[in-house]
Design an enzyme around this catalytic site. Sequence first.
Site, PDB file in Angstrom:
ATOM      1  N   GLU A 104       0.738  -1.428  -0.310  1.00  0.00           N
ATOM      2  CA  GLU A 104      -0.085  -0.010   0.017  1.00  0.00           C
ATOM      3  C   GLU A 104       0.908   1.290  -0.086  1.00  0.00           C
ATOM      4  O   GLU A 104       1.946   1.297   0.652  1.00  0.00           O
ATOM      5  CB  GLU A 104      -0.810   0.113   1.375  1.00  0.00           C
ATOM      6  N   ASP A 105       0.151   2.344  -0.752  1.00  0.00           N
ATOM      7  CA  ASP A 105       1.126   3.637  -0.529  1.00  0.00           C
ATOM      8  C   ASP A 105       0.823   4.141   0.752  1.00  0.00           C
ATOM      9  O   ASP A 105       1.837   4.637   1.306  1.00  0.00           O
ATOM     10  CB  ASP A 105       0.553   4.554  -1.617  1.00  0.00           C
ATOM     11  N   ASP A 108      -4.360   5.055   6.027  1.00  0.00           N
ATOM     12  CA  ASP A 108      -4.922   6.601   6.808  1.00  0.00           C
ATOM     13  C   ASP A 108      -6.065   5.919   7.717  1.00  0.00           C
ATOM     14  O   ASP A 108      -5.467   5.690   8.925  1.00  0.00           O
ATOM     15  CB  ASP A 108      -5.602   7.389   5.404  1.00  0.00           C
ATOM     16  N   PHE A 157      -2.606  15.775   4.675  1.00  0.00           N
ATOM     17  CA  PHE A 157      -2.884  15.497   3.271  1.00  0.00           C
ATOM     18  C   PHE A 157      -1.612  15.493   2.538  1.00  0.00           C
ATOM     19  O   PHE A 157      -0.998  16.654   2.625  1.00  0.00           O
ATOM     20  CB  PHE A 157      -4.054  16.176   2.428  1.00  0.00           C
TER      21      PHE A 157
HETATM   22  P1  IMP Z   1      -7.850   4.500   4.292  1.00  0.00           P
HETATM   23  O1  IMP Z   1      -8.704   3.472   3.750  1.00  0.00           O
HETATM   24  O2  IMP Z   1      -8.387   5.694   4.922  1.00  0.00           O
HETATM   25  O3  IMP Z   1      -6.782   3.944   5.142  1.00  0.00           O
HETATM   26  O4  IMP Z   1      -7.319   5.249   2.942  1.00  0.00           O
HETATM   27  C1  IMP Z   1      -6.267   4.459   2.132  1.00  0.00           C
HETATM   28  C2  IMP Z   1      -6.196   5.255   0.792  1.00  0.00           C
HETATM   29  O5  IMP Z   1      -6.695   6.608   0.703  1.00  0.00           O
HETATM   30  C3  IMP Z   1      -4.929   5.144   0.478  1.00  0.00           C
HETATM   31  O6  IMP Z   1      -4.453   3.767  -0.240  1.00  0.00           O
HETATM   32  C4  IMP Z   1      -4.521   6.286  -0.629  1.00  0.00           C
HETATM   33  O7  IMP Z   1      -5.053   6.029  -1.877  1.00  0.00           O
HETATM   34  C5  IMP Z   1      -5.712   7.265  -0.051  1.00  0.00           C
HETATM   35  N1  IMP Z   1      -5.090   8.204   0.809  1.00  0.00           N
HETATM   36  C6  IMP Z   1      -4.967   8.247   2.156  1.00  0.00           C
HETATM   37  N2  IMP Z   1      -4.142   9.198   2.697  1.00  0.00           N
HETATM   38  C7  IMP Z   1      -3.932   9.976   1.451  1.00  0.00           C
HETATM   39  C8  IMP Z   1      -3.064  11.272   1.427  1.00  0.00           C
HETATM   40  O8  IMP Z   1      -2.662  11.911   2.315  1.00  0.00           O
HETATM   41  N3  IMP Z   1      -2.980  11.718   0.189  1.00  0.00           N
HETATM   42  C9  IMP Z   1      -3.536  11.130  -0.925  1.00  0.00           C
HETATM   43  N4  IMP Z   1      -4.134   9.849  -1.067  1.00  0.00           N
HETATM   44  C10 IMP Z   1      -4.495   9.252   0.281  1.00  0.00           C
HETATM   45 MG    MG Z   2      -3.857   3.325  -2.102  1.00  0.00          MG
END
Ligand code: IMP
Ligand code: MG
Length: 182
Positions: A104-105, A108, A157
């Site tokens: 994963e990148d 969050d 962000f």
């Molecule tokens: P989660 O499901 O909230 O953990 O979010 C995961 C996905 O949201 C990541 O794989 C990213 O693609 C996107 N994401 C979360 N935070 C950021 C950010 O700060 N910048 C850009 N994309 C984000």
């Molecule tokens: Mg992602």
Amino acid sequence: MERIRLFDKTFRTFIPNEDIEKAIDDVAGKINADFKGCTDIPVLLCVLNGSIMFTAELMKRLEFNCELVSIKLTSYSGTESTGHVRQAMGLTADITGRRVIIVEDIVDSGNTILELKKILEGKGASATFVCTMLMKPDSCRADVHPEYIAMEIPNDFIVGFGLDYNEIGRNLKDIYVLDQEN
Ligand code: IMP
Ligand code: MG
């Protein structure tokens, strides 16, 4: 420090490319220590689109045979998570009975990881591991614990190195954070 403009927002340099590369060296070292010499062929699961650059850099450093598989999920709109994870493209290969390293990148809220683990269990993965380039520990739900984390960051962000703001900024080689003055 460099400032860049993406659509209506300004971002400033946050993590330079050389620091990212160093953190990837370290996390790859940990994965190699755990998987080197394995007799199965673990799956490296690239979570499109954000993880494409990290997956490429990580893969170059892995010292065991692995198979690259992709899946495409979306949950973000603008600078906020919608809380709803949508599967835009399914798994590109059968993973039945395989160990899967999710690449994963960024983690969050952790919702994407939980949804992914559910999908992989449903498709018969024998075990799942999570390797994330970035982790926002302050916004992540308590039941998500990635096995491999390259860097921890505050709950801001960010864009660059695969991460986007409404689909732009993925090509930037450094990571940028949203400027306070927006
Ligand atoms: P989660 O499901 O909230 O953990 O979010 C995961 C996905 O949201 C990541 O794989 C990213 O693609 C996107 N994401 C979360 N935070 C950021 C950010 O700060 N910048 C850009 N994309 C984000
Ligand atoms: Mg992602």
